[in-house]
Design an enzyme around this catalytic site. Structure first.
Site, PDB file in Angstrom:
ATOM      1  N   THR A  28       0.838  -1.193   0.000  1.00  0.00           N
ATOM      2  CA  THR A  28       0.000   0.000   0.000  1.00  0.00           C
ATOM      3  C   THR A  28       0.877   1.248   0.000  1.00  0.00           C
ATOM      4  OG1 THR A  28      -1.784  -1.130   1.186  1.00  0.00           O
ATOM      5  CG2 THR A  28      -1.733   1.278   1.339  1.00  0.00           C
ATOM      6  N   THR A  31       4.375   4.236  -3.859  1.00  0.00           N
ATOM      7  CA  THR A  31       5.262   3.388  -4.662  1.00  0.00           C
ATOM      8  C   THR A  31       4.560   2.094  -5.041  1.00  0.00           C
ATOM      9  OG1 THR A  31       7.107   4.330  -3.401  1.00  0.00           O
ATOM     10  CG2 THR A  31       7.601   2.466  -4.821  1.00  0.00           C
ATOM     11  N   ASP A  81       6.269  -4.248  -1.856  1.00  0.00           N
ATOM     12  CA  ASP A  81       5.746  -3.085  -1.145  1.00  0.00           C
ATOM     13  C   ASP A  81       6.846  -2.041  -1.014  1.00  0.00           C
ATOM     14  OD1 ASP A  81       4.010  -1.466   0.248  1.00  0.00           O
ATOM     15  OD2 ASP A  81       3.802  -2.788   1.987  1.00  0.00           O
ATOM     16  N   GLY A  82       6.441  -0.833  -0.704  1.00  0.00           N
ATOM     17  CA  GLY A  82       7.382   0.250  -0.462  1.00  0.00           C
ATOM     18  C   GLY A  82       7.762   0.328   1.002  1.00  0.00           C
ATOM     19  N   ASP A  84       8.719   3.534   4.252  1.00  0.00           N
ATOM     20  CA  ASP A  84       8.915   4.935   4.623  1.00  0.00           C
ATOM     21  C   ASP A  84      10.379   5.206   4.946  1.00  0.00           C
ATOM     22  OD1 ASP A  84       6.097   5.786   4.502  1.00  0.00           O
ATOM     23  OD2 ASP A  84       5.854   4.333   6.116  1.00  0.00           O
ATOM     24  N   GLY A  95       3.998   1.914   7.227  1.00  0.00           N
ATOM     25  CA  GLY A  95       2.736   2.265   7.848  1.00  0.00           C
ATOM     26  C   GLY A  95       2.340   3.714   7.716  1.00  0.00           C
ATOM     27  N   GLU A 103      -0.161  -5.240   6.036  1.00  0.00           N
ATOM     28  CA  GLU A 103       1.123  -5.376   5.342  1.00  0.00           C
ATOM     29  C   GLU A 103       2.004  -6.391   6.054  1.00  0.00           C
ATOM     30  OE1 GLU A 103       1.570  -0.884   3.429  1.00  0.00           O
ATOM     31  OE2 GLU A 103       2.456  -1.322   5.383  1.00  0.00           O
TER      32      GLU A 103
END
Length: 219
Positions: A28, A31, A81-82, A84, A95, A103
């Site tokens: 989510t 990216t 997934d990307g 942060d 998150g 995730e």
């Protein structure tokens, strides 16, 4: 390449790692959205996808990609997934989009976790980005006090409810020198569903977009 171009390049690079006929776990965020758009181009080669959020499920469906319930999937070869923030050890903070619990579940099931990111996400020490913590609403005050005791500064994410019906505390002022230890310690606080540290289950491969193209980092 600018930041968006780096994200897009990393997302497209991940397509090369998808086995034919597999079910893909999809993350989510901005990216991950580029990855979904790229995945649409090979949707006839995959059997479907498991989404880590309602927003991701909607985007997958809009592209004609079948969204599957994780409980009906026996095997998940790959999760993309990307992040942060991510370190060279492939420990992550995730998150920012609020989907950390789902995730983390999809990542735990997947045999391989590929992180896609732009170069700004690669850091030596986690913690500049506030650490998201998903909390049962009635435990918010208790959890916040426990986090302060650990040295963090929790702030309620205003006006946000997770797909699971919970709230998010974004924890500032943490310098996370031992992410595995902190991930474990936080999850022992009653009322925390999970936290955004992905250290006990790190990524297996990082595809990092930068000015020169794609850098690959593996552990």
């Amino acid at each position: 390449m600018n930041q968006d171009e780096q994200k897009r390049a990393a997302a497209h690079a991940a397509i090369q790692h998808i086995p034919a006929g597999c079910i893909v776990g999809v993350g989510t965020g901005s990216t991950a959205n580029y990855f979904i758009d790229a995945l649409a181009g090979i949707r006839s080669r995959i059997d479907g996808a498991v989404a880590s959020s309602e927003a991701t499920a909607r985007r997958l469906s809009a592209h004609g990609i079948e969204v599957m319930d994780l409980n009906n999937v026996d095997e998940l070869p790959l999760y993309v997934d990307g992040a942060d923030e991510i370190t060279p050890h492939l420990h992550m903070i995730k998150g920012g989009g609020g989907a950390l619990t789902r995730e983390k579940i999809v990542a735990a099931v997947a045999k391989k976790f590929i992180c896609i990111a732009d170069q700004s996400k690669l850091v030596d020490v986690l913690g500049k980005f506030p650490l998201p913590v998903e909390v049962i609403p009635m435990a918010r005050g208790h959890v916040a006090r426990e986090i302060v005791r650990l040295g963090g500064q929790p702030m309620l994410r205003q006006g946000f409810t997770t797909d699971n019906g919970n709230v998010i505390l974004d924890v500032h002022a943490l310098q996370i020198l031992n992410p595995i230890e902190l991930e474990t310690e936080l999850n022992q606080i009653t009322g925390i569903v999970t936290n955004g540290l992905f250290a006990r289950r790190p990524a297996d491969l990082l595809l990092l977009g930068d000015e020169g193209g794609i850098r690959t980092i593996a552990i």
